[in-house]
Enzyme design. Sequence first.
Site, PDB file in Angstrom:
ATOM      1  N   ARG A  35      -5.713  -7.406 -10.938  1.00 24.62           N
ATOM      2  CA  ARG A  35      -4.992  -7.331  -9.651  1.00 24.62           C
ATOM      3  C   ARG A  35      -3.992  -8.488  -9.501  1.00 24.62           C
ATOM      4  NH1 ARG A  35      -6.880  -3.959  -5.520  1.00 24.62           N
ATOM      5  NH2 ARG A  35      -8.197  -2.361  -6.426  1.00 24.62           N
ATOM      6  N   ARG A  48       6.455  -5.613   0.391  1.00 17.78           N
ATOM      7  CA  ARG A  48       5.673  -4.606   1.122  1.00 17.78           C
ATOM      8  C   ARG A  48       6.078  -4.481   2.591  1.00 17.78           C
ATOM      9  NH1 ARG A  48       2.920  -2.030   2.319  1.00 17.78           N
ATOM     10  NH2 ARG A  48       0.679  -2.253   2.273  1.00 17.78           N
ATOM     11  N   ASP A  84      -1.971   2.506  -9.044  1.00 17.82           N
ATOM     12  CA  ASP A  84      -3.352   2.517  -8.559  1.00 17.82           C
ATOM     13  C   ASP A  84      -4.108   3.619  -9.280  1.00 17.82           C
ATOM     14  OD1 ASP A  84      -5.047   1.221  -6.247  1.00 17.82           O
ATOM     15  OD2 ASP A  84      -5.617   3.324  -6.380  1.00 17.82           O
ATOM     16  N   TYR A 159     -14.302   8.938  -5.599  1.00 16.25           N
ATOM     17  CA  TYR A 159     -13.325   8.982  -4.498  1.00 16.25           C
ATOM     18  C   TYR A 159     -13.103  10.413  -4.029  1.00 16.25           C
ATOM     19  CZ  TYR A 159     -12.270   4.044  -4.814  1.00 16.25           C
ATOM     20  OH  TYR A 159     -12.374   2.678  -4.767  1.00 16.25           O
TER      21      TYR A 159
HETATM   22  O1  CP3 Z   1      -2.085  -5.963 -10.515  1.00 13.19           O
HETATM   23  C1  CP3 Z   1      -2.798  -5.019 -10.909  1.00 13.19           C
HETATM   24  O2  CP3 Z   1      -3.967  -5.152 -11.309  1.00 13.19           O
HETATM   25  C2  CP3 Z   1      -2.167  -3.644 -11.007  1.00 13.19           C
HETATM   26  C3  CP3 Z   1      -2.331  -2.775  -9.904  1.00 13.19           C
HETATM   27  C4  CP3 Z   1      -3.668  -2.191  -9.473  1.00 13.19           C
HETATM   28  C5  CP3 Z   1      -3.899  -1.846  -8.106  1.00 13.19           C
HETATM   29  N1  CP3 Z   1      -5.097  -1.184  -8.049  1.00 13.19           N
HETATM   30  C6  CP3 Z   1      -2.973  -2.135  -6.995  1.00 13.19           C
HETATM   31  C7  CP3 Z   1      -3.434  -2.041  -5.596  1.00 13.19           C
HETATM   32  C8  CP3 Z   1      -4.784  -1.778 -10.212  1.00 13.19           C
HETATM   33  C9  CP3 Z   1      -5.099  -1.930 -11.694  1.00 13.19           C
HETATM   34  C10 CP3 Z   1      -5.680  -1.135  -9.288  1.00 13.19           C
HETATM   35  C11 CP3 Z   1      -6.956  -0.521  -9.698  1.00 13.19           C
HETATM   36  C12 CP3 Z   1      -7.886  -0.024  -8.665  1.00 13.19           C
HETATM   37  N2  CP3 Z   1      -7.607   0.573  -7.471  1.00 13.19           N
HETATM   38  C13 CP3 Z   1      -9.297  -0.024  -8.815  1.00 13.19           C
HETATM   39  C14 CP3 Z   1     -10.045  -0.479 -10.052  1.00 13.19           C
HETATM   40  C15 CP3 Z   1     -10.088  -1.947 -10.193  1.00 13.19           C
HETATM   41  C16 CP3 Z   1     -11.033  -2.659  -9.265  1.00 13.19           C
HETATM   42  O3  CP3 Z   1     -10.547  -3.484  -8.476  1.00 13.19           O
HETATM   43  O4  CP3 Z   1     -12.232  -2.394  -9.360  1.00 13.19           O
HETATM   44  C17 CP3 Z   1      -9.846   0.549  -7.653  1.00 13.19           C
HETATM   45  C18 CP3 Z   1     -11.310   0.746  -7.355  1.00 13.19           C
HETATM   46  C19 CP3 Z   1      -8.771   0.939  -6.812  1.00 13.19           C
HETATM   47  C20 CP3 Z   1      -8.836   1.645  -5.493  1.00 13.19           C
HETATM   48  C21 CP3 Z   1      -8.175   0.871  -4.399  1.00 13.19           C
HETATM   49  N3  CP3 Z   1      -6.806   0.744  -4.273  1.00 13.19           N
HETATM   50  C22 CP3 Z   1      -8.766   0.197  -3.309  1.00 13.19           C
HETATM   51  C23 CP3 Z   1     -10.264   0.109  -3.065  1.00 13.19           C
HETATM   52  C24 CP3 Z   1      -7.726  -0.371  -2.531  1.00 13.19           C
HETATM   53  C25 CP3 Z   1      -7.793  -1.085  -1.191  1.00 13.19           C
HETATM   54  C26 CP3 Z   1      -8.396  -2.388  -1.179  1.00 13.19           C
HETATM   55  C27 CP3 Z   1      -7.916  -3.361  -2.240  1.00 13.19           C
HETATM   56  O5  CP3 Z   1      -8.722  -3.680  -3.112  1.00 13.19           O
HETATM   57  O6  CP3 Z   1      -6.755  -3.781  -2.228  1.00 13.19           O
HETATM   58  C28 CP3 Z   1      -6.501  -0.052  -3.164  1.00 13.19           C
HETATM   59  C29 CP3 Z   1      -5.142  -0.435  -2.738  1.00 13.19           C
HETATM   60  C30 CP3 Z   1      -4.372  -1.297  -3.678  1.00 13.19           C
HETATM   61  N4  CP3 Z   1      -4.252  -1.084  -5.035  1.00 13.19           N
HETATM   62  C31 CP3 Z   1      -3.567  -2.440  -3.331  1.00 13.19           C
HETATM   63  C32 CP3 Z   1      -2.984  -2.902  -4.530  1.00 13.19           C
HETATM   64  C33 CP3 Z   1      -2.010  -4.050  -4.688  1.00 13.19           C
HETATM   65  C34 CP3 Z   1      -3.349  -2.989  -1.913  1.00 13.19           C
HETATM   66  C35 CP3 Z   1      -2.367  -2.140  -1.231  1.00 13.19           C
HETATM   67  C36 CP3 Z   1      -1.489  -2.889  -0.292  1.00 13.19           C
HETATM   68  O7  CP3 Z   1      -0.522  -3.539  -0.729  1.00 13.19           O
HETATM   69  O8  CP3 Z   1      -1.726  -2.802   0.939  1.00 13.19           O
END
Ligand code: CP3
Length: 372
Positions: A35, A48, A84, A159
């Site tokens: 992340r 954003r 994502d 999901y």
């Molecule tokens: O920088 C990176 O790693 C690349 C981008 C990336 C995101 N999500 C961006 C994101 C990656 C590889 C993911 C994977 C992801 N997404 C996983 C697996 C990895 C892990 O953390 O276990 C999972 C379970 C998700 C599902 C998801 N997406 C959730 C639960 C959430 C909300 C809460 C959170 O953790 O941020 C997201 C949204 C998300 N995905 C954001 C980002 C930058 C935040 C969105 C925003 O900007 O408001």
Amino acid sequence: MTGLPAASPSVSHEPLFLRACRRQPVERTPVWIMRQAGRYLPEYRALREEHDFLTACRTPELACEITLQPVKRLGVDAAILFSDILVPLPGMGVEVAFEPAPVLERSIRSAEDVAGLRTPEAAEATGFVLEAIGLLRRELPEQVPLIGFAGAPFTVATYLIEGGGSRSFAATKEMLFAAPDLAHELLGKCTVTLASYLAEQVAAGAQAVMLFDTWAGMLGPRDYEEFARPYAWRVLNAASQVASLEGAPPTLYYAGESAGYLELCAAVGADVVGVDWRIGLDEARRRLGDTVAVQGNLDPGVLLGPRERIRERVAAVLREARALELGGEPGSTAAAPGHIFNLGHGILPATPPEHAEALVAFVRELSSPGGA
Ligand code: CP3
């Protein structure tokens, strides 16, 4: 000699990260952060303000710019595509909103729901991801390889079944135990979609691929064997069979809270297994054997502490990575072959960006020759 560039007998020009994935010698330990593009970065938050999350994922120029943000600021040794794990769902017929936690338009629970899901080709459903990869390969420095990724079928299926995130995964467990055949059908559809999605990323230029099985840890070992591992294997196998000029891409597999079933994670067949902080890297190495590389495993919470603590804990992870290497000096933080430094899970949004910068600098310093 032909006019073709000779394949070099030494691999030292290969990026550090790719060499570590293949357990080849490295001068220092490569480091990147799960992340690493995200809300802890002011430049991400600024972008954003003007674009919502899905628009950023679906606009190749924006996804490219956000992917590059941590590469520029932190000097990490790998880039991970900004996207994502739920981005492929609309192509399957289920819209997703991020608030920021994901909320699905509907949940998939009945035989009818599963039958209605599509299994699209990636080029048709997620062409914007493939375009972003093309842009990134032109923009990224040669020493910083691009990691493509997908969610593992089991995690993506949770999901779909829950209609979003969950704490208890009651609906998922109900399907696994009350209607296992239906669960397998759903997992099969996720697998077809995600295998195409990941394989197309390799064809578009991703130099390594990572599969996130974040929620696999809610299964017991026997159910992991039935519902998670075989499907993850199929997706990674499809991706690693894509022929590219650069050879088969290294594969990485991360399962959440995997300490209880680490040996089973190794059997997914990835080149690299991600490990979290609930187990020492020395013990992880003992249980995984030396045929895989290991990625991890600093507690992301350490980055909320002061710089001295971060340095101390980085050194401790590097020492644990070395502990089982033959001939290593006891207590040394020098680079262990087959170790990629990372956090044990995603960086926390509250992390001061200077602490992420310090983490990368400490790994570089301490794992270099004479660094400890
Ligand atoms: O920088 C990176 O790693 C690349 C981008 C990336 C995101 N999500 C961006 C994101 C990656 C590889 C993911 C994977 C992801 N997404 C996983 C697996 C990895 C892990 O953390 O276990 C999972 C379970 C998700 C599902 C998801 N997406 C959730 C639960 C959430 C909300 C809460 C959170 O953790 O941020 C997201 C949204 C998300 N995905 C954001 C980002 C930058 C935040 C969105 C925003 O900007 O408001």
